[in-house]
Design a protein around this motif. Structure first.
Motif, PDB file in Angstrom:
ATOM      1  N   VAL A  39       0.845  -1.205   0.000  1.00 52.88           N
ATOM      2  CA  VAL A  39       0.000   0.000   0.000  1.00 52.88           C
ATOM      3  C   VAL A  39       0.876   1.249   0.000  1.00 52.88           C
ATOM      4  CG1 VAL A  39      -1.755   1.299   1.260  1.00 52.88           C
ATOM      5  CG2 VAL A  39      -1.922  -1.199   1.093  1.00 52.88           C
ATOM      6  N   ASP A  40       1.888   1.253   0.849  1.00 53.76           N
ATOM      7  CA  ASP A  40       2.797   2.406   0.874  1.00 53.76           C
ATOM      8  C   ASP A  40       3.549   2.549  -0.449  1.00 53.76           C
ATOM      9  OD1 ASP A  40       2.052   3.165   3.405  1.00 53.76           O
ATOM     10  OD2 ASP A  40       3.742   2.159   4.388  1.00 53.76           O
ATOM     11  N   LYS A  43       1.200   4.047  -2.974  1.00 55.61           N
ATOM     12  CA  LYS A  43       1.031   5.482  -2.702  1.00 55.61           C
ATOM     13  C   LYS A  43       2.244   6.266  -3.195  1.00 55.61           C
ATOM     14  CE  LYS A  43      -1.794   5.069   1.464  1.00 55.61           C
ATOM     15  NZ  LYS A  43      -1.820   5.283   2.919  1.00 55.61           N
ATOM     16  N   GLU A  54      -0.026  14.308  -2.398  1.00 59.15           N
ATOM     17  CA  GLU A  54      -0.098  13.782  -1.031  1.00 59.15           C
ATOM     18  C   GLU A  54      -1.416  14.171  -0.374  1.00 59.15           C
ATOM     19  OE1 GLU A  54       3.261  13.682   1.608  1.00 59.15           O
ATOM     20  OE2 GLU A  54       4.610  14.098  -0.070  1.00 59.15           O
ATOM     21  N   ILE A  57      -4.026  11.781  -1.528  1.00 55.22           N
ATOM     22  CA  ILE A  57      -3.855  10.492  -0.850  1.00 55.22           C
ATOM     23  C   ILE A  57      -4.446  10.562   0.552  1.00 55.22           C
ATOM     24  CG2 ILE A  57      -2.128   8.951   0.208  1.00 55.22           C
ATOM     25  CD1 ILE A  57      -2.275   8.378  -2.699  1.00 55.22           C
ATOM     26  N   LYS A  58      -4.159  11.635   1.277  1.00 56.82           N
ATOM     27  CA  LYS A  58      -4.700  11.792   2.631  1.00 56.82           C
ATOM     28  C   LYS A  58      -6.224  11.825   2.609  1.00 56.82           C
ATOM     29  CE  LYS A  58      -0.700  13.965   4.736  1.00 56.82           C
ATOM     30  NZ  LYS A  58      -0.136  15.136   5.390  1.00 56.82           N
ATOM     31  N   ASP A  61      -7.453   8.285   1.967  1.00 60.35           N
ATOM     32  CA  ASP A  61      -7.318   7.514   3.201  1.00 60.35           C
ATOM     33  C   ASP A  61      -8.446   7.838   4.175  1.00 60.35           C
ATOM     34  OD1 ASP A  61      -5.058   6.140   2.407  1.00 60.35           O
ATOM     35  OD2 ASP A  61      -3.648   7.436   3.506  1.00 60.35           O
ATOM     36  N   LYS A  62      -8.741   9.119   4.308  1.00 57.57           N
ATOM     37  CA  LYS A  62      -9.793   9.563   5.216  1.00 57.57           C
ATOM     38  C   LYS A  62     -11.154   8.994   4.788  1.00 57.57           C
ATOM     39  CE  LYS A  62     -11.852  13.893   6.834  1.00 57.57           C
ATOM     40  NZ  LYS A  62     -11.803  15.361   6.695  1.00 57.57           N
ATOM     41  N   VAL A  64     -11.721   6.316   2.902  1.00 59.16           N
ATOM     42  CA  VAL A  64     -11.722   4.861   3.051  1.00 59.16           C
ATOM     43  C   VAL A  64     -11.938   4.476   4.514  1.00 59.16           C
ATOM     44  CG1 VAL A  64     -10.269   2.786   2.897  1.00 59.16           C
ATOM     45  CG2 VAL A  64     -10.380   4.383   0.978  1.00 59.16           C
ATOM     46  N   LYS A  65     -11.244   5.159   5.429  1.00 56.45           N
ATOM     47  CA  LYS A  65     -11.424   4.857   6.852  1.00 56.45           C
ATOM     48  C   LYS A  65     -12.862   5.101   7.286  1.00 56.45           C
ATOM     49  CE  LYS A  65      -6.639   5.536   8.168  1.00 56.45           C
ATOM     50  NZ  LYS A  65      -5.650   6.381   8.806  1.00 56.45           N
TER      51      LYS A  65
END
Length: 116
Positions: A39-40, A43, A54, A57-58, A61-62, A64-65
Motif C-alpha cells: 500500500v505504501d 502510494k 499527497e 492520498i490523505k 485515506d480519510k 476509506v477509513k
C-alpha cells in the motif's frame, strides 16, 4: 486497463494462536514492512509519477477509513444472517448441491460427494 502485481510479506501469523514472531524476529518484520509494504509502495508510486498529490492520498485515506468504519457499524447493528447463508457464494459457480462440511456433519450443506 492496468495490471498491478505486488510482491509482499505477511506481517502477522497464520492464525490467532500464531503471533508470527516464533520464526521471524520483530526487527525483520519491521524492516520488510518499511521497505515492501504494497500500500505504501503504491502510494509512493502514484505521488512520484504525479498521478495524485499527497493531499489527495490523505483525503482518499480519510474517505476509506470512514467507509470501513460505517461498514463495521452496519455489520455490528445488523441481525445475524440465517445459518443457511453461511454456505451462500462460497465458491464461484457452486451448485445448490455442492457439499460443504460444517463443524459437524449435521450442520453441513449440500449433498455429500458433490464437488461442483
Amino acid at each position: 486497463p492496468m495490471v498491478v502485481e505486488f510482491d509482499t510479506c505477511r506481517y502477522h501469523g497464520h492464525s490467532m494462536s500464531d503471533p508470527g514472531i516464533t520464526y521471524r524476529n520483530r526487527d525483520e518484520v519491521s524492516q520488510v514492512r518499511a521497505a515492501r509494504d504494497p500500500v505504501d509502495r503504491a502510494k509512493r508510486y502514484c505521488i512520484d509519477t504525479e498521478l495524485v498529490t499527497e493531499a489527495e492520498i490523505k483525503e482518499i485515506d480519510k474517505e476509506v477509513k470512514a467507509e470501513v468504519a460505517a461498514a463495521v457499524e452496519a455489520a455490528k447493528a445488523a441481525p445475524p444472517p440465517e445459518q443457511s447463508e453461511l454456505w451462500t457464494d462460497v465458491h464461484v459457480g457452486q451448485s445448490k448441491d455442492f457439499f460443504m462440511r460444517g463443524p459437524d456433519i449435521s450442520t453441513s450443506s449440500g449433498v455429500y460427494g458433490t464437488n461442483r
